[in-house]
Design an enzyme around this catalytic site. Structure first.
Site, PDB file in Angstrom:
ATOM      1  N   LYS A 113      54.450   7.145  66.085  1.00 46.81           N
ATOM      2  CA  LYS A 113      55.380   7.102  64.606  1.00 46.81           C
ATOM      3  C   LYS A 113      54.776   6.543  63.154  1.00 46.81           C
ATOM      4  O   LYS A 113      56.243   7.003  62.065  1.00 46.81           O
ATOM      5  CB  LYS A 113      56.437   5.119  65.179  1.00 46.81           C
ATOM      6  CG  LYS A 113      56.846   4.816  66.307  1.00 46.81           C
ATOM      7  CD  LYS A 113      57.514   4.012  66.275  1.00 46.81           C
ATOM      8  CE  LYS A 113      58.579   4.322  67.657  1.00 46.81           C
ATOM      9  NZ  LYS A 113      58.032   3.934  68.906  1.00 46.81           N
TER      10      LYS A 113
HETATM   11  C1  LIG Z   1      58.228   5.021  70.129  1.00 48.06           C
HETATM   12  C2  LIG Z   1      57.909   6.167  71.532  1.00 48.06           C
HETATM   13  C3  LIG Z   1      58.208   6.613  71.977  1.00 48.06           C
HETATM   14  C4  LIG Z   1      59.969   6.746  72.353  1.00 48.06           C
HETATM   15  O1  LIG Z   1      59.819   7.145  70.550  1.00 48.06           O
HETATM   16  P1  LIG Z   1      61.934   8.030  70.719  1.00 48.06           P
HETATM   17  O2  LIG Z   1      61.818   8.034  69.700  1.00 48.06           O
HETATM   18  O3  LIG Z   1      62.275   5.920  71.028  1.00 48.06           O
HETATM   19  O4  LIG Z   1      62.570   8.221  71.719  1.00 48.06           O
HETATM   20  C5  LIG Z   1      57.730   6.673  72.996  1.00 48.06           C
HETATM   21  N1  LIG Z   1      56.021   6.403  73.274  1.00 48.06           N
HETATM   22  C6  LIG Z   1      55.186   5.835  71.875  1.00 48.06           C
HETATM   23  C7  LIG Z   1      54.071   5.677  72.354  1.00 48.06           C
HETATM   24  C8  LIG Z   1      55.655   5.421  71.366  1.00 48.06           C
HETATM   25  O5  LIG Z   1      56.128   4.570  70.182  1.00 48.06           O
END
Ligand SMILES: *Cc1c(COP(=O)(O)O)cnc(C)c1O
Length: 468
Positions: A113
Site C-alpha cells: 500500500k
Molecule cells: C491490502 C492488501 C492486500 C489486498 O489488496 P487489494 O488491493 O485490496 O486487493 C493484499 N495483501 C496485503 C498485505 C495488503 O495489505
C-alpha cells in the site's frame, strides 16, 4: 484526460477533482474516459530507466500538465519513493524455473500500500499548497491501511490525519506502526469498539456536512483513482525487467479490495502485453466464486491468516464491471443496487464468462497457506508472508502455460510473524529501520465509541478550520 463515474450520472471531472473528492457524487468510482496508450516501442524504452523515471512516464497522461508540470511531477515521484529501503524499490526474486516474486514490501510500512499512498500523500500536499488549502484526512483501519496512510501524510504541511482503530483488536506491530509516529499532524484514536464501529463513525463524520465543510474532510481509501494509478506503474516496471513487450507474462495477485489486480488490468489496457491475471483469495472467496463459477454472492467475512484479504465486497471490482458492461453507467448503478439489496450480483454468469479469457482465480485455506510458507522456505530459504503465500499457492495450482509468472509479494514476512513462525519455526526479524519498534513510545487517544466524543476530538485538534 477526463474522468467519468462508473455509475454514469456525474459530469466528467479533472484529475484535480478526482484526487480531492475520491468518490463520485452518484456513489460511483472514477475511471479515465479513455486509456492512454503505450506502444511496444514506448515499453521497450522503459527497460533502462530507474523506478521513479518509469513511474513518471506511466502517470504523466493521467494528470493535467496545468496542475502538475513535468519538472514538478518528476520531483513528486522522486520524493514519494525516496523512503523505500531497496535501491530497486520493487526488486524481483526468482522462485523457480518460471516463477518470480515481485517484492512490494520495501516501503516505510512494509506493505504494498506504500506504493500508492506515498505518491498520494505528496500529490495531495502539492495540490493543496497550490490552492492555499488544508485538508483533514479521517480514516478507519483494521491494520495495514492505517499505518500506510499515516506514513504518507505525516509532516505534510497542508494535511492533518486522524486514524481510528479498534482498541485491542489490531496486532501489536500494526498498532505500533501507527502509534509510534509522533508527528504533530498525526492523531491516533484507539476506539473502545470494533472495526465496524470505527468505520461507522468515519461515515457519520462524512455525512455531517457542516463538519465536512468546516474541516475539509477527505479520505485516502482504496477507491481513490490516484491509488490505482500509483500501483499501475510497478506492473510496467516488472514487465520491462522481465523482457516486455517481447516476453509472455502472467501475474498472480493476492486480492482483497481488487485494487492491486485492477491496477494490472489498467496497465494491460494501456498496451502492456499481459496474458493472464490470477486472482488469489483466502477462505473469503467471493471473487474466486465469481471468476471460477460465475456466481457473486456475499457470505460472512471469516478471519484468516491473511487478514488484509478478509473482505467480501471488493470496492474496486466495480471499475472492472464498468468495462465488462460496456461502460454503461446506468446498468452498473442498477446492478450495484441489486447486489447491495439482495447480496448477489445479477447476471454474474455472463460477466464472469466475459472476464474469463483474462482472469482466473484460485483459493487457499489457512492450512494450505502455511504449507506454502513452509515449502517455499524449505526449497529456497525465502520467508514469505501469508498474503504472498496465497498467491504463490495460486501459482502452484495453475497449470503452467509457457508464460513467465510474476507473483506479487504484498507484505514483508515480519509484518505477520506468528503465521511465519508457525509454518517454519523461524520468527522473521523486522528490518533495521523498524528494529526498535517494540521499544518506541506510543501516542494514541483512547475514546469511547460515541459520535459526539470523536467529533469533538477531531474539531478540537484539526487545524484546517483556522486556515479557512
Ligand atoms: C491490502 C492488501 C492486500 C489486498 O489488496 P487489494 O488491493 O485490496 O486487493 C493484499 N495483501 C496485503 C498485505 C495488503 O495489505
Amino acid at each position: 484526460m477526463k474522468y467519468v463515474s462508473t455509475r454514469g450520472s456525474t459530469p466528467k471531472q479533472s484529475f484535480e477533482d478526482v484526487l480531492l473528492s475520491g468518490l463520485a457524487r452518484d456513489g460511483g468510482l472514477f475511471v479515465p474516459d479513455a486509456w492512454p496508450q503505450m506502444s511496444a516501442e514506448d515499453i521497450r524504452a522503459l527497460a533502462p530507466l530507474s523506478y521513479a523515471e518509469i513511474v513518471t512516464r506511466i502517470v504523466r497522461p493521467f494528470i493535467e500538465v496545468e496542475l502538475v508540470g513535468d519538472a514538478d511531477l518528476a520531483r513528486i515521484v522522486e520524493q514519494a519513493y525516496s523512503g523505500f529501503r531497496h535501491p530497486e524499490i520493487a526488486p524481483l526474486q526468482q522462485l523457480d524455473e518460471d516463477t518470480w516474486v515481485l517484492e512490494l514490501f520495501h516501503g516505510p510500512t512494509l506493505a504494498f500500500k506504500d506504493f500508492a499512498l506515498q505518491l498520494l500523500g505528496v500529490l495531495f500536499d502539492h495540490v493543496l499548497g497550490q490552492r492555499g488549502e488544508r485538508l483533514t484526512i479521517v480514516g478507519a483501519t483494521s491494520g495495514d491501511t492505517g499505518s500506510a496512510a499515516i506514513e504518507a501524510c505525516r509532516d505534510r504541511a497542508n494535511l492533518d490525519i486522524f486514524m481510528l482503530f479498534p482498541e485491542g483488536r489490531v496486532s501489536e506491530v500494526q498498532r505500533r506502526q501507527m502509534t509510534t509516529v509522533t508527528s504533530e499532524n498525526v492523531y491516533n484514536v484507539a476506539l473502545r469498539g470494533t472495526f465496524d464501529d470505527c468505520q461507522d463513525l468515519v461515515k457519520a463524520m462524512f455525512a455531517d456536512h457542516p463538519l465536512r465543510d468546516l474541516l475539509g474532510l477527505s479520505a485516502v481509501n482504496s477507491i481513490n483513482w490516484a491509488r490505482v494509478m500509483g500501483q499501475t506503474a510497478y506492473y510496467f516496471v516488472a514487465a520491462a525487467r522481465m523482457g516486455a513487450p517481447d516476453a509472455r507474462l502472467s501475474f498472480f495477485v493476492p486480492t482483497g479490495n481488487f485494487g492491486n489486480v485492477y491496477a494490472g488490468y489498467v496497465a494491460r489496457q494501456m498496451g502492456l502485453p499481459i496474458e493472464k491475471f490470477v486472482v488469489a483469495s483466502n477462505r473469503n472467496d467471493i471473487l474466486y466464486r465469481f471468476f471460477d463459477q460465475g456466481d457473486m454472492s456475499i457470505t460472512d467475512v471469516e478471519p484468516s491468516l491473511s487478514p488484509s484479504m478478509d473482505i467480501q465486497i471488493s470496492s474496486n471490482f466495480e471499475r472492472l464491471m464498468f468495462d465488462l458492461m460496456d461502460r454503461d453507467g446506468a446498468a452498473v448503478a442498477a446492478a450495484m443496487q441489486a447486489f447491495r439489496a439482495e447480496g448477489s450480483l445479477p447476471d454474474s454468469a455472463r460477466l464472469s464468462a466475459d472476464a474469463k479469457g483474462l482472469f482466473l482465480a484460485q483459493r487457499l485455506d489457512d492450512e494450505e497457506t502455511l504449507d506454502v510458507i513452509r515449502s517455499v522456505h524449505d526449497d529456497t530459504g525465502m520467508l514469505i508472508d501469508p498474503h504472498t503465500a496465497v498467491a504463490v499457492g495460486a501459482a502452484r495450482k495453475t497449470p503452467r502455460d509457457g508464460t513467465r509468472r510474476i507473483v506479487l509479494a504484498t507484505a514483508h514476512p515480519a509484518k505477520f510473524p506468528d503465521a511465519v513462525e508457525k509454518a517454519t519455526g523461524i520468527r522473521p526479524a523486522l528490518p533495521p529501520h523498524l528494529a526498535d519498534l517494540l521499544e518506541r513510545p506510543e501516542r494514541a487517544e483512547t475514546l469511547d465509541n460515541d459520535f459526539q466524543t470523536v467529533r469533538d476530538y477531531v474539531v478540537a485538534h484539526a487545524t484546517a478550520r483556522t486556515a479557512s
